[in-house]
Design a protein around this motif. Structure first.
Motif, PDB file in Angstrom:
ATOM      1  N   UNK B 123       3.701 -13.664   3.252  1.00  0.00           N
ATOM      2  CA  UNK B 123       2.705 -13.419   3.943  1.00  0.00           C
ATOM      3  C   UNK B 123       3.203 -12.007   4.851  1.00  0.00           C
ATOM      4  N   UNK B 124       4.177 -12.029   5.286  1.00  0.00           N
ATOM      5  CA  UNK B 124       4.853 -11.040   6.050  1.00  0.00           C
ATOM      6  C   UNK B 124       5.132  -9.775   5.015  1.00  0.00           C
ATOM      7  N   UNK B 125       5.644  -9.975   3.888  1.00  0.00           N
ATOM      8  CA  UNK B 125       5.987  -9.030   3.103  1.00  0.00           C
ATOM      9  C   UNK B 125       4.712  -8.481   2.482  1.00  0.00           C
ATOM     10  N   UNK B 126       3.433  -9.072   2.286  1.00  0.00           N
ATOM     11  CA  UNK B 126       2.412  -8.649   1.812  1.00  0.00           C
ATOM     12  C   UNK B 126       1.672  -7.709   2.812  1.00  0.00           C
ATOM     13  N   UNK B 127       1.743  -8.447   4.203  1.00  0.00           N
ATOM     14  CA  UNK B 127       1.019  -7.411   5.279  1.00  0.00           C
ATOM     15  C   UNK B 127       1.774  -6.213   5.626  1.00  0.00           C
ATOM     16  N   UNK B 128       3.106  -6.257   5.392  1.00  0.00           N
ATOM     17  CA  UNK B 128       3.999  -5.023   5.593  1.00  0.00           C
ATOM     18  C   UNK B 128       3.628  -4.037   4.386  1.00  0.00           C
ATOM     19  N   UNK B 129       3.314  -4.304   3.319  1.00  0.00           N
ATOM     20  CA  UNK B 129       3.179  -3.402   2.307  1.00  0.00           C
ATOM     21  C   UNK B 129       1.706  -2.873   2.267  1.00  0.00           C
ATOM     22  N   UNK B 130       0.832  -3.868   2.795  1.00  0.00           N
ATOM     23  CA  UNK B 130      -0.481  -3.542   3.092  1.00  0.00           C
ATOM     24  C   UNK B 130      -0.717  -2.309   4.103  1.00  0.00           C
ATOM     25  N   UNK B 131       0.067  -2.655   5.157  1.00  0.00           N
ATOM     26  CA  UNK B 131       0.225  -1.567   6.379  1.00  0.00           C
ATOM     27  C   UNK B 131       0.585  -0.208   5.774  1.00  0.00           C
ATOM     28  N   UNK B 132       1.724  -0.297   5.194  1.00  0.00           N
ATOM     29  CA  UNK B 132       2.525   0.656   4.683  1.00  0.00           C
ATOM     30  C   UNK B 132       1.513   1.888   3.616  1.00  0.00           C
ATOM     31  N   UNK B 133       0.754   0.937   2.877  1.00  0.00           N
ATOM     32  CA  UNK B 133      -0.166   1.748   1.979  1.00  0.00           C
ATOM     33  C   UNK B 133      -0.934   2.726   3.162  1.00  0.00           C
ATOM     34  N   UNK B 134      -1.403   2.418   4.204  1.00  0.00           N
ATOM     35  CA  UNK B 134      -1.933   3.314   5.310  1.00  0.00           C
ATOM     36  C   UNK B 134      -0.984   4.195   5.818  1.00  0.00           C
ATOM     37  N   UNK B 135       0.215   3.742   6.338  1.00  0.00           N
ATOM     38  CA  UNK B 135       1.108   4.342   7.337  1.00  0.00           C
ATOM     39  C   UNK B 135       2.090   5.374   6.518  1.00  0.00           C
ATOM     40  N   UNK B 136       2.269   5.400   5.141  1.00  0.00           N
ATOM     41  CA  UNK B 136       3.453   6.134   4.634  1.00  0.00           C
ATOM     42  C   UNK B 136       2.709   7.506   4.776  1.00  0.00           C
ATOM     43  N   UNK B 137       3.604   8.613   5.362  1.00  0.00           N
ATOM     44  CA  UNK B 137       3.166   9.955   5.405  1.00  0.00           C
ATOM     45  C   UNK B 137       3.901  10.989   4.465  1.00  0.00           C
ATOM     46  N   UNK B 138       3.185  11.502   3.552  1.00  0.00           N
ATOM     47  CA  UNK B 138       3.616  12.490   2.660  1.00  0.00           C
ATOM     48  C   UNK B 138       4.052  13.749   3.272  1.00  0.00           C
TER      49      UNK B 138
END
Ligand code: SF4
Lengths: 436, 269
Positions: B123-138
């Motif tokens: 769950x922690x892994x999935x939550x982190x990856x979900x957050x990063x879908x938004x927080x990644x900055x190109x």
């Protein structure tokens, strides 16, 4: 005026609109284009006020010809004005989207010249994005009350979600505060959008890959606290909007005093954030927990209890239904237990297939027992050592913030309940639901 | 079921390697006290057995998982392997043993210690990856998109489909600095490769302008009367801020060019 100045003015003018989610539709990129949409929605950042930033939320223009009293953009307000060109706005959206700052665009507008002209400008932004840039990201667009339905139709085919803001929860308030708008000018487009969205589900559209009309549905927003309308009135209106207009979401926005007017709360009034919070909790109960508005409030209780959340409040008034046994009751009943949400209820259902659950098992599932423990049993047994001291129960049912507020606001006589040793169910419901 | 024995396995850190540990555990009818990745050392004074990765053995274990306990369990185990859970290996081994014993319903045994520990980690892994879908900055320079992240879990495999879907006609790179990996995409090919140091190109004027526009928008959109830093922090923990454009200062956002500049190149594929 350059794009920096315009963005500063037009983001500032849009910030009071709260309907800013990117959820409700799954879509892949169009060939040669950019962007997708994720049904669950994605937050790209959180502003200093703690709210999710998902979309580039701006107005096309804040040069409005209307004069709604509660609005910063009203004609009579002395404020700097700006208007984006459709090209500027499309370029800004794409530039932000490529860098993963946003999920898409949330475009609203003041009324520039007239509703039809404004709508044409909005259509041009969306057309550039969808046709020229082949952009498949999320677009939420505001329908301008009073615009021609042919224009609405074009707008809806380019957008994912549309909304018409009700703004004020009663016709009286509307008459008083938004003289250029009428109930009719708001509900007519809402009805039109509803019918067009309904057509999406007909076979012709489904099988011919025809473009869908606002596939993520329709939402609306109401301002809370600018008018004397009660929670009861607002919640009933909310429920009927879900039913009559099949809305996806109703948003509530605590009124921030932006104008000095004898018709509005004084400028130093604090925004009723707690009330807004309670309405969202109740809205959640309507949408996901199978509650009806009439179960939560009625003629005698027109406003929410400030100290406990609506579900807890309901449970305390229906102690005859508790305790419920987690190993036996249905999913719908589990959802009625304070402290048990959708995730916990689903996990309980899954886990009890492989054996009956005890309190330790519930904890391992991640069920928070702080509130739930008073309302459940496991195979007929209450939680061992359950402490039903009055003050302990109160502390468990209230959040630290609510408790602090209760201690400050409650009368000394009521405070003494913290000292008394035992709390009966009647006492509990009395002290928690009595007139505050 | 055999007791935990006083032996410790050491494997090569690969998923196949871990499956071979499972094989060994059944073959020798023993349950190791722990399974160590390369570079990990045991605190107990048990005998350490080096488990050699054997493709055939790994393949046999892999094939048995969906048949014995269902495809969901296999997905779950693959995800568990990407988590930052300490001792994830021994938990995965114990989970698979439970799965062979109970079948697909192992996925429902949420009240079991091993299962619930792994569920929380996933769950922690999935939550982190979900957050990063938004927080990644190109950053966009020379028409290529580059981003850096420092996640706790190994999230790149979970981000892959999302970003490939989002930017099908772009070239992009996401550098996971924690795990020394990068997700690289060029229309229409992708790969996750190991990478150590990477110097991102200097931002040009357009890039700097967009960063400033974004900061302006970010600062403008908050309502002062509702200021709530605690709420912001709980939704967006501070450890993600480091790479987010909205919190950088203009000068900080210009990466310094070192001497041993390893220029970013998209020709790695
Ligand atoms: S029409 Fe909209 S923008 Fe114009 S004054 Fe009324 S609420 Fe404000």
């Amino acid at each position: 005026m350059d794009v920096f100045d315009k963005l500063g003015i037009l983001a500032d003018a849009a910030k009071y609109d709260v309907a800013c989610t990117s959820s409700g539709v799954d879509r892949n990129t169009t060939a040669g284009g950019m962007g997708n949409a994720v049904a669950a929605g994605i937050c790209h950042s959180f502003a200093a006020d703690g709210r999710c930033i998902s979309l580039l939320k701006v107005l096309m223009t804040n040069a409005c010809v209307y004069d709604c009293q509660y609005c910063v953009n009203r004609r009579s307000n002395d404020t700097p004005r700006a208007t984006f060109t459709p090209r500027e706005l499309a370029d800004l959206t794409i530039g932000f989207y490529r860098r993963n700052y946003i999920e898409g665009l949330f475009l609203s507008s003041g009324v520039l010249k007239n509703p039809d002209y404004t709508t044409e400008q909005l259509i041009e932004v969306l057309r550039l994005l969808r046709e020229e840039y082949r952009f498949s990201g999320y677009i939420h667009v505001k329908a301008i009350p009073g615009a021609d339905s042919g224009l609405l139709a074009r707008l809806g085919l380019l957008a994912d979600r549309m909304s018409v803001n009700i703004e004020l929860p009663s016709e009286n308030s509307l008459l008083l505060l938004a003289p250029d708008k009428s109930k009719q000018s708001i509900f007519a487009p809402m009805g039109y959008i509803k019918d067009r969205i309904h057509e999406n589900t007909t076979d012709i559209v489904k099988y011919q890959h025809a473009p869908k009309f606002a596939p993520a549905g329709q939402s609306t927003q109401m301002i809370i606290g600018a008018t004397p309308d009660t929670d009861f009135k607002i919640l009933n209106l909310t429920e009927s909007l879900y039913k009559r207009y099949s809305l996806k979401r109703v948003f509530f926005s605590a009124y921030m005093p932006v104008a000095k007017s004898s018709l509005l709360p004084a400028l130093d009034t604090k925004p009723p954030l707690l009330r807004e919070h309670r309405l969202y909790q109740a809205d959640w109960l309507l949408r996901f927990y199978g509650f009806r508005a009439s179960e939560l409030l009625d003629e005698e209780h027109q406003n929410f209890n400030p100290f406990v959340d609506p579900k807890c409040n309901w449970a305390i008034n229906h102690m005859e239904l508790f305790p419920m046994d987690v190993n036996r009751v249905s999913y719908d009943d589990l959802l009625r237990v304070p402290g048990i949400g959708v995730t916990s209820a689903k996990r309980i259902l899954t886990a009890r297939r492989t054996g009956s659950l005890g309190f330790d098992g519930l904890k391992k599932l991640g069920v928070v027992l702080k509130r739930a423990q008073y309302f459940i049993t496991c195979s007929g047994k209450a939680r061992p050592g359950l402490n039903t001291t009055r003050s302990i129960v109160l502390q468990s049912l209230m959040s630290p913030k609510e408790l602090g507020m209760y201690r400050i606001e409650a009368q000394p006589a009521q405070l003494s309940i913290f000292e008394q040793p035992l709390l009966t169910q009647e006492d509990l419901s009395l002290c928690l639901t009595g007139p505050m | 079921m055999p007791d935990r024995s006083d032996v410790i396995y050491q494997y090569d850190g690969s998923f196949d390697g871990l499956l071979c540990c499972v094989f060994e555990s059944y073959d020798k009818k023993e349950i190791p006290a722990d399974v160590l990745a390369p570079g990990q050392h045991q605190a107990m004074l048990f005998a350490v057995k080096n488990i050699v990765t054997d493709e055939q053995r790994a393949g046999r274990v892999l094939a048995s998982i969906p048949t014995k306990m269902g495809g969901l369990a296999l997905d779950f185990v693959r995800h568990a392997f990407l988590t930052c859970l300490p001792q994830k290996e021994i938990y995965i081994l114990l989970f698979l043993r439970l799965g062979y014993q109970h079948g697909p319903c192992v996925m429902n045994m949420l009240a079991d210690d091993v299962v619930s520990t792994l569920f929380k980690a996933v769950t922690h892994l999935k939550r982190e990856s979900h957050l990063l879908k938004g927080f990644v900055r190109f950053s966009v320079v020379n028409n290529a998109l580059t981003a850096e992240i420092e996640p706790k879990n190994c999230v790149l495999p979970l981000l892959m489909d999302h970003f490939c879907d989002r930017y099908p006609e772009e070239s992009f790179l996401i550098h996971d600095k924690t795990h020394g990996m990068a997700l690289i995409y060029q229309p229409h090919r992708h790969a996750i490769i190991p990478i150590d140091a990477l110097q991102l190109p200097e931002p040009d004027e357009e890039e700097l302008a967009f960063r400033q526009l974004w900061r302006l928008f970010y600062d403008t959109i908050a309502i002062e009367g509702r200021y709530n830093p605690k709420c912001r922090m709980s939704h967006m923990p501070k450890r993600y801020w480091k790479y987010m454009t909205e919190f950088g200062q203009p000068q900080e956002l210009i990466p310094k060019l070192g001497d041993q500049v390893k220029r970013l190149s998209f020709n790695i594929l």
